[in-house]
Design a protein around this motif. Structure first.
Motif, PDB file in Angstrom:
ATOM      1  N   LEU A 173       0.829  -1.209   0.000  1.00 49.19           N
ATOM      2  CA  LEU A 173       0.000   0.000   0.000  1.00 49.19           C
ATOM      3  C   LEU A 173       0.861   1.256   0.000  1.00 49.19           C
ATOM      4  O   LEU A 173       0.571   2.227  -0.716  1.00 49.19           O
ATOM      5  N   TRP A 174       1.910   1.278   0.791  1.00 47.94           N
ATOM      6  CA  TRP A 174       2.794   2.440   0.841  1.00 47.94           C
ATOM      7  C   TRP A 174       3.484   2.668  -0.496  1.00 47.94           C
ATOM      8  O   TRP A 174       3.552   3.792  -0.986  1.00 47.94           O
ATOM      9  N   THR A 175       3.990   1.598  -1.104  1.00 45.62           N
ATOM     10  CA  THR A 175       4.741   1.749  -2.346  1.00 45.62           C
ATOM     11  C   THR A 175       3.830   2.106  -3.508  1.00 45.62           C
ATOM     12  O   THR A 175       4.186   2.934  -4.354  1.00 45.62           O
ATOM     13  N   PHE A 176       2.673   1.501  -3.578  1.00 44.08           N
ATOM     14  CA  PHE A 176       1.752   1.780  -4.682  1.00 44.08           C
ATOM     15  C   PHE A 176       1.251   3.217  -4.628  1.00 44.08           C
ATOM     16  O   PHE A 176       0.985   3.825  -5.670  1.00 44.08           O
ATOM     17  N   ASN A 177       1.116   3.763  -3.439  1.00 47.06           N
ATOM     18  CA  ASN A 177       0.618   5.134  -3.286  1.00 47.06           C
ATOM     19  C   ASN A 177       1.727   6.167  -3.140  1.00 47.06           C
ATOM     20  O   ASN A 177       1.433   7.341  -2.903  1.00 47.06           O
ATOM     21  N   ASP A 178       2.978   5.749  -3.253  1.00 47.32           N
ATOM     22  CA  ASP A 178       4.091   6.660  -2.981  1.00 47.32           C
ATOM     23  C   ASP A 178       4.083   7.816  -3.987  1.00 47.32           C
ATOM     24  O   ASP A 178       4.117   7.607  -5.203  1.00 47.32           O
ATOM     25  N   PHE A 179       4.059   9.024  -3.456  1.00 52.76           N
ATOM     26  CA  PHE A 179       4.092  10.227  -4.291  1.00 52.76           C
ATOM     27  C   PHE A 179       5.346  11.051  -4.044  1.00 52.76           C
ATOM     28  O   PHE A 179       5.896  11.646  -4.981  1.00 52.76           O
ATOM     29  N   ASN A 180       5.807  11.084  -2.807  1.00 52.30           N
ATOM     30  CA  ASN A 180       6.935  11.951  -2.467  1.00 52.30           C
ATOM     31  C   ASN A 180       8.209  11.565  -3.207  1.00 52.30           C
ATOM     32  O   ASN A 180       8.925  12.436  -3.722  1.00 52.30           O
TER      33      ASN A 180
ATOM     34  N   SER B 191      -9.938  13.266 -10.138  1.00 51.23           N
ATOM     35  CA  SER B 191     -10.685  12.686  -9.017  1.00 51.23           C
ATOM     36  C   SER B 191     -11.231  11.311  -9.376  1.00 51.23           C
ATOM     37  O   SER B 191     -11.227  10.398  -8.535  1.00 51.23           O
ATOM     38  N   ALA B 192     -11.682  11.140 -10.613  1.00 55.52           N
ATOM     39  CA  ALA B 192     -12.160   9.827 -11.042  1.00 55.52           C
ATOM     40  C   ALA B 192     -11.032   8.799 -11.010  1.00 55.52           C
ATOM     41  O   ALA B 192     -11.222   7.651 -10.584  1.00 55.52           O
ATOM     42  N   MET B 193      -9.843   9.205 -11.455  1.00 55.29           N
ATOM     43  CA  MET B 193      -8.692   8.298 -11.384  1.00 55.29           C
ATOM     44  C   MET B 193      -8.356   7.940  -9.942  1.00 55.29           C
ATOM     45  O   MET B 193      -8.008   6.790  -9.641  1.00 55.29           O
ATOM     46  N   SER B 194      -8.471   8.903  -9.042  1.00 53.91           N
ATOM     47  CA  SER B 194      -8.192   8.634  -7.627  1.00 53.91           C
ATOM     48  C   SER B 194      -9.201   7.646  -7.049  1.00 53.91           C
ATOM     49  O   SER B 194      -8.831   6.751  -6.276  1.00 53.91           O
ATOM     50  N   VAL B 195     -10.464   7.790  -7.408  1.00 50.11           N
ATOM     51  CA  VAL B 195     -11.479   6.860  -6.916  1.00 50.11           C
ATOM     52  C   VAL B 195     -11.230   5.459  -7.470  1.00 50.11           C
ATOM     53  O   VAL B 195     -11.354   4.454  -6.754  1.00 50.11           O
ATOM     54  N   LEU B 196     -10.868   5.363  -8.744  1.00 45.88           N
ATOM     55  CA  LEU B 196     -10.545   4.052  -9.322  1.00 45.88           C
ATOM     56  C   LEU B 196      -9.339   3.423  -8.626  1.00 45.88           C
ATOM     57  O   LEU B 196      -9.315   2.209  -8.385  1.00 45.88           O
ATOM     58  N   LEU B 197      -8.353   4.244  -8.299  1.00 43.43           N
ATOM     59  CA  LEU B 197      -7.194   3.730  -7.565  1.00 43.43           C
ATOM     60  C   LEU B 197      -7.598   3.229  -6.186  1.00 43.43           C
ATOM     61  O   LEU B 197      -7.131   2.172  -5.729  1.00 43.43           O
ATOM     62  N   LEU B 198      -8.465   3.963  -5.505  1.00 44.00           N
ATOM     63  CA  LEU B 198      -8.945   3.540  -4.191  1.00 44.00           C
ATOM     64  C   LEU B 198      -9.689   2.215  -4.280  1.00 44.00           C
ATOM     65  O   LEU B 198      -9.472   1.309  -3.459  1.00 44.00           O
ATOM     66  N   LEU B 199     -10.557   2.074  -5.277  1.00 50.04           N
ATOM     67  CA  LEU B 199     -11.298   0.822  -5.435  1.00 50.04           C
ATOM     68  C   LEU B 199     -10.363  -0.343  -5.732  1.00 50.04           C
ATOM     69  O   LEU B 199     -10.560  -1.450  -5.223  1.00 50.04           O
ATOM     70  N   PHE B 200      -9.346  -0.095  -6.539  1.00 53.80           N
ATOM     71  CA  PHE B 200      -8.376  -1.161  -6.840  1.00 53.80           C
ATOM     72  C   PHE B 200      -7.632  -1.598  -5.581  1.00 53.80           C
ATOM     73  O   PHE B 200      -7.466  -2.807  -5.330  1.00 53.80           O
ATOM     74  N   LEU B 201      -7.182  -0.651  -4.777  1.00 53.38           N
ATOM     75  CA  LEU B 201      -6.457  -0.997  -3.558  1.00 53.38           C
ATOM     76  C   LEU B 201      -7.355  -1.712  -2.558  1.00 53.38           C
ATOM     77  O   LEU B 201      -6.911  -2.638  -1.864  1.00 53.38           O
ATOM     78  N   LEU B 202      -8.614  -1.296  -2.465  1.00 55.81           N
ATOM     79  CA  LEU B 202      -9.543  -2.001  -1.581  1.00 55.81           C
ATOM     80  C   LEU B 202      -9.774  -3.432  -2.059  1.00 55.81           C
ATOM     81  O   LEU B 202      -9.850  -4.361  -1.241  1.00 55.81           O
ATOM     82  N   LEU B 203      -9.883  -3.620  -3.367  1.00 59.05           N
ATOM     83  CA  LEU B 203     -10.077  -4.965  -3.911  1.00 59.05           C
ATOM     84  C   LEU B 203      -8.866  -5.843  -3.640  1.00 59.05           C
ATOM     85  O   LEU B 203      -8.998  -6.994  -3.192  1.00 59.05           O
ATOM     86  N   VAL B 204      -7.679  -5.316  -3.896  1.00 56.59           N
ATOM     87  CA  VAL B 204      -6.464  -6.095  -3.651  1.00 56.59           C
ATOM     88  C   VAL B 204      -6.322  -6.428  -2.167  1.00 56.59           C
ATOM     89  O   VAL B 204      -5.975  -7.561  -1.792  1.00 56.59           O
ATOM     90  N   THR B 205      -6.620  -5.462  -1.305  1.00 60.26           N
ATOM     91  CA  THR B 205      -6.515  -5.707   0.134  1.00 60.26           C
ATOM     92  C   THR B 205      -7.504  -6.774   0.587  1.00 60.26           C
ATOM     93  O   THR B 205      -7.158  -7.663   1.372  1.00 60.26           O
TER      94      THR B 205
END
Length: 329
Positions: free
Chosen positions: A257-264, A299-313
């Motif tokens: 989760l940390w690596t997939f969402n890493d922005f910094n 924002s739509a891309m962010s929601v899709l990313l959230l749904l993907f991470l929830l599914l994987v988790t």
């Protein structure tokens, strides 16, 4: 002379609790509600910091929010599912770029998590034996994790410079492994530069967690295995890794989760415009929102990313829980 009136057996005065029923004490209610009262400030902050922006971002994903409505985004017209349709239309430029960024992020995450776990586990196992200077070496291993992200990544930026960077100096001038200095912050090499920084920054966390998990393994198991003739690799395979399975399940999920969402890390390393080879999805969403000024699509891309991470988790937790029940049985 006083007389006493006997009450009939089985009868009770109105409002009195039946015999044999424990009375509920007000102090017990107060003690039961105290944990929830102590959690209330954290829940309020969680709502303000995470859930409220998440709801606002979801609403924005259904709007045609561009630079023309940024002053008052509430007046932006509704677009329905157009932003989502544009994001997943992989034959169009927007969807094709998002798919490429997603695949790059998946490859980067798998390599980074795997290397972080491997290096961290190997270092933690080596640090279990007592030797002179072990405490100092453990502290040095945690330096990359303790350093601020911006300071650490900016240092790597100077090290990856083409002309006078330390990496090219070592590879080209000292070891003669390259014919000419390489460009690490542009082109295809940018992926490996980003992976190097991510692993260098992330493996101490895996080292810390695995080292803590190793403290719960009884030393008697290793001593008994050594008496039975088991070597180091057999002990690691038969004792260490099975005992660390619950720790590794949580560790791998957190690292993913940390690596997939890493922005910094990619933002500081490459800036606003990341190379195509290192176009992680977090930076891609940032560019879609704040560079092209299309906040609805971002924002739509962010929601899709959230749904993907929830599914994987969810799938990961279901698989690991089933494997744990099978192992216990």
């Amino acid at each position: 002379m006083t007389t006493t009136t006997e009450r009939p057996v089985g009868r009770s005065t109105p409002g009195a609790a039946p015999r044999g029923t424990p009375r509920r004490r007000p102090g017990r209610l107060r003690r039961a509600g105290l944990p929830y009262l102590l959690l209330l400030p954290a829940l309020v902050l969680e709502l303000l910091v995470h859930l409220v922006p998440m709801v606002i971002g979801t609403v924005m994903s259904f709007k045609e929010l561009t630079q023309f409505h940024i002053r008052d985004w509430g007046t932006a017209p509704w677009s329905g599912l157009d932003n989502y349709r544009m994001s997943v239309e992989f034959n169009a430029p927007v969807g094709e770029a998002l798919l490429h960024s997603f695949l790059v992020t998946v490859a980067f995450t798998l390599l980074s998590v795997g290397l972080c776990w491997l290096i961290g586990t190997a270092a933690a196992i080596c640090m279990q034996d007592t030797f002179r200077g072990r405490g100092l070496l453990r502290a040095l291993f945690l330096v990359p994790y303790a350093l601020p992200v911006y300071a650490a990544v900016i240092t790597w930026v100077f090290m990856f410079q083409h002309d006078n960077g330390l990496v090219n100096h070592v590879l080209h001038d000292q070891l003669h492994l390259a014919d000419q200095p390489s460009f690490w912050l542009i082109g295809d090499n940018s992926f490996w530069a980003l992976l190097t920084v991510s692993v260098w920054k992330g493996w101490p966390f895996a080292f810390l967690i695995v080292m803590a998990g190793l403290q719960n393994i009884p030393r008697e198991l290793y001593e008994a295995a050594a008496l039975d003739g088991a070597g180091m690799w057999q002990q690691i395979r038969r004792i260490t890794l099975p005992s660390l399975r619950p720790v590794n399940q949580v560790l791998v999920l957190v690292l993913f989760l940390w690596t997939f969402n890493d922005f910094n890390t990619p933002y500081v390393l490459f800036g606003k415009a990341a190379p195509q080879a290192a176009d992680l999805i977090s930076v891609h969403i940032y560019q879609a929102s704040f560079v092209t000024w299309n906040f609805g699509t971002g924002s739509a891309m962010s929601v899709l990313l959230l749904l993907f991470l929830l599914l994987v988790t969810g799938v990961y937790l279901a698989v690991t829980s089933r494997g744990r029940r099978t192992a216990d049985a």
